[in-house]
Scaffold this active site. Structure first.
Site, short mmCIF file in Angstrom:
data_model
loop_
_atom_site.label_atom_id
_atom_site.label_comp_id
_atom_site.label_asym_id
_atom_site.label_seq_id
_atom_site.Cartn_x
_atom_site.Cartn_y
_atom_site.Cartn_z
N GLY A 33 60.10 223.12 73.28
CA GLY A 33 59.99 224.59 73.27
C GLY A 33 59.63 225.13 74.62
O GLY A 33 60.42 225.77 75.27
N THR A 34 58.44 224.87 75.08
CA THR A 34 58.11 224.81 76.51
C THR A 34 57.78 226.05 77.29
O THR A 34 58.29 227.14 77.04
CB THR A 34 59.29 224.16 77.30
OG1 THR A 34 59.49 222.90 76.76
CG2 THR A 34 58.98 224.01 78.76
N THR A 35 56.91 225.77 78.34
CA THR A 35 56.85 226.68 79.46
C THR A 35 56.93 225.81 80.70
O THR A 35 56.22 224.82 80.82
CB THR A 35 55.52 227.44 79.51
OG1 THR A 35 55.17 227.83 78.20
CG2 THR A 35 55.60 228.63 80.39
#
Lengths: 231, 202
Positions: A33-35
């Site tokens: 999903g991430t940043t």
């Protein structure tokens, strides 16, 4: 069928079927999903990422390393499908190894970024990969290139990506300054990632940072406990 | 059910019960608030935890309180937990073919006998009464794993607090749509202790 919407990282596979009785890890593709973030400074780059991998809402890995080496001084930050980005990074690493053998010297960051772009553009219909390529080479110094979903390539002074990046556009736009030093860049990236992680369900875990300069790569892990702060 | 995300656990101990919930209010992946109430007081020693669709969490708690108030006015006494369970079940089954998207958890102490009582229910009111623990929410599989390994019978109130807190916190750390804080109610015959958990905010 599994694959989900774009950068939201949130699949929608179970409307009106008996799919709702099966657990997430049997239905949904594995997503980071991430940043992710990368910033250039005079002398190198600072890159950072969260550490959460999800299958639907289940957190499959809470200590993922999304900062992947493609050469000694070039790393990529991966967001999107975990399988796609791992495969792409492996292929780029393969090409760059050959390149290094042919030319006898370390590849330029621009070359690595172009190989990423070629793969992401030509296979755009089959892939879900948002990648930031960053590193140091002796001709241009620190550079950050972003290769988002369709396979565009552009160089930027700093870049953000992943589902969590939407929550920190305001933060990065107001806090970024040209000519930041290495320590300021580290704080900028760490703060940005923490803010995104506290809003985005698909980002979380620890903050992984890496600083790439001519002297090599220095890695940090920030767990959120005060005594691990390096800043 | 995964639109808002939630996690609730209730456990029994020695002459006490505990009920715990996460505090997140989110819309799919985005977290909007970290102080959302999911456990509601229905009597001095009776609490209901409501995970599921946030709008139904609020509507069901309000409608339940309405029915409870009328019951207490008519009967002129506090409701027993097992009667309350039937009241919740009835409210949910009335909407059998257009249900409220909540799967409640009930925890309380009987006002006359002081027996601990816990129960959970599905969204159309099927009750399940157990002696040890009940869980409900988006990370129910994770919570079952934690409770099954950590729970033991006859825990004192302070130990029960530790056990239920660890079960909740470690379960929500494996769920992308629950967590962002926790709250625990420990209910004994003579008092209720409310504690907030300092938890990961990611």
């Amino acid at each position: 069928m599994a694959t989900s919407m774009m950068t939201s990282g949130f699949p929608n596979t179970e409307m009106f079927s008996d799919e709702f009785s099966r657990p997430d890890w049997l239905k949904s593709e594995v997503e980071t999903g991430t940043t992710i973030m990368a910033v250039q400074f005079d002398g190198g780059v600072v890159i950072g990422a969260d550490s959460r991998t999800t299958t639907g809402a289940y957190i499959a890995n809470r200590v993922t390393d999304k900062l992947t080496k493609v050469t000694d001084r070039i790393y990529c930050c991966r967001s999107g499908s975990a399988a796609d980005t791992q495969a792409i990074a492996d292929i780029v690493n393969y090409h760059l190894n050959f390149f290094e053998m042919d030319t006898g010297e370390e590849p330029k960051v621009k070359i690595a970024a172009n190989i990423f772009r070629d793969l992401c553009y030509n296979y755009r219909d089959s892939l879900m990969a948002g990648i930031i390529v960053a590193g140091w080479d002796k001709t241009e110094g620190g550079q950050v290139f972003t290769v988002p979903l369709g396979g565009m390539l552009t160089r930027m002074p700093f870049a953000t990506g992943g589902s969590g990046s939407t929550y920190i556009y305001g933060y990065v736009d107001s806090n970024f300054k040209e000519g930041m030093k290495k320590e300021e860049c580290l704080k900028f990236v760490a703060n940005g990632l923490s803010l995104a992680m506290s809003r985005d369900g698909s980002s979380g875990g620890v903050v992984r940072l890496a600083c790439i300069t001519k002297d090599g790569v220095e890695r940090f892990v920030l767990t959120g406990k005060r005594n691990t702060a390096i800043l | 059910m995964e639109y808002n995300g939630a996690a609730i656990i209730a456990m029994t101990g020695k002459n006490c019960v505990a009920i715990a919930a996460d505090r997140r209010y989110g819309v799919q992946a985005q977290t909007v608030a970290t102080d959302f109430q999911k456990i509601f007081e229905m009597g001095p020693r009776l609490f209901v935890g409501l995970p599921g669709l946030a709008t139904d969490v609020q509507t069901v708690s309000q409608r339940l309180k309405f029915r409870l108030n009328l019951y207490e006015l008519r009967e002129n006494r506090r409701i027993k937990p097992k009667t309350f369970m039937s009241m919740v079940s009835n409210l949910l089954y009335e909407r059998r073919f257009g249900p409220y998207f909540v799967e409640p958890v009930i925890a309380g102490i009987d006002p006359k006998t002081s027996q601990p009582y816990i129960a959970s229910m599905d969204l159309i009111g099927c009750p399940m009464v157990t002696e040890d623990f009940v869980v409900s929410g988006t990370c129910s599989e994770q919570m079952y794993g934690m409770c099954e390994s950590l729970w033991e019978p006859d825990l004192e109130p302070d130990d029960l607090f530790e056990t239920i807190s660890q079960a909740l916190m470690n379960a929500v750390d494996r769920d992308a749509v629950s967590g962002w804080g926790g709250i625990v109610y420990v209910i004994e015959k003579d008092k209720v202790t409310i504690r907030e958990l300092k938890a990961r905010m990611d």
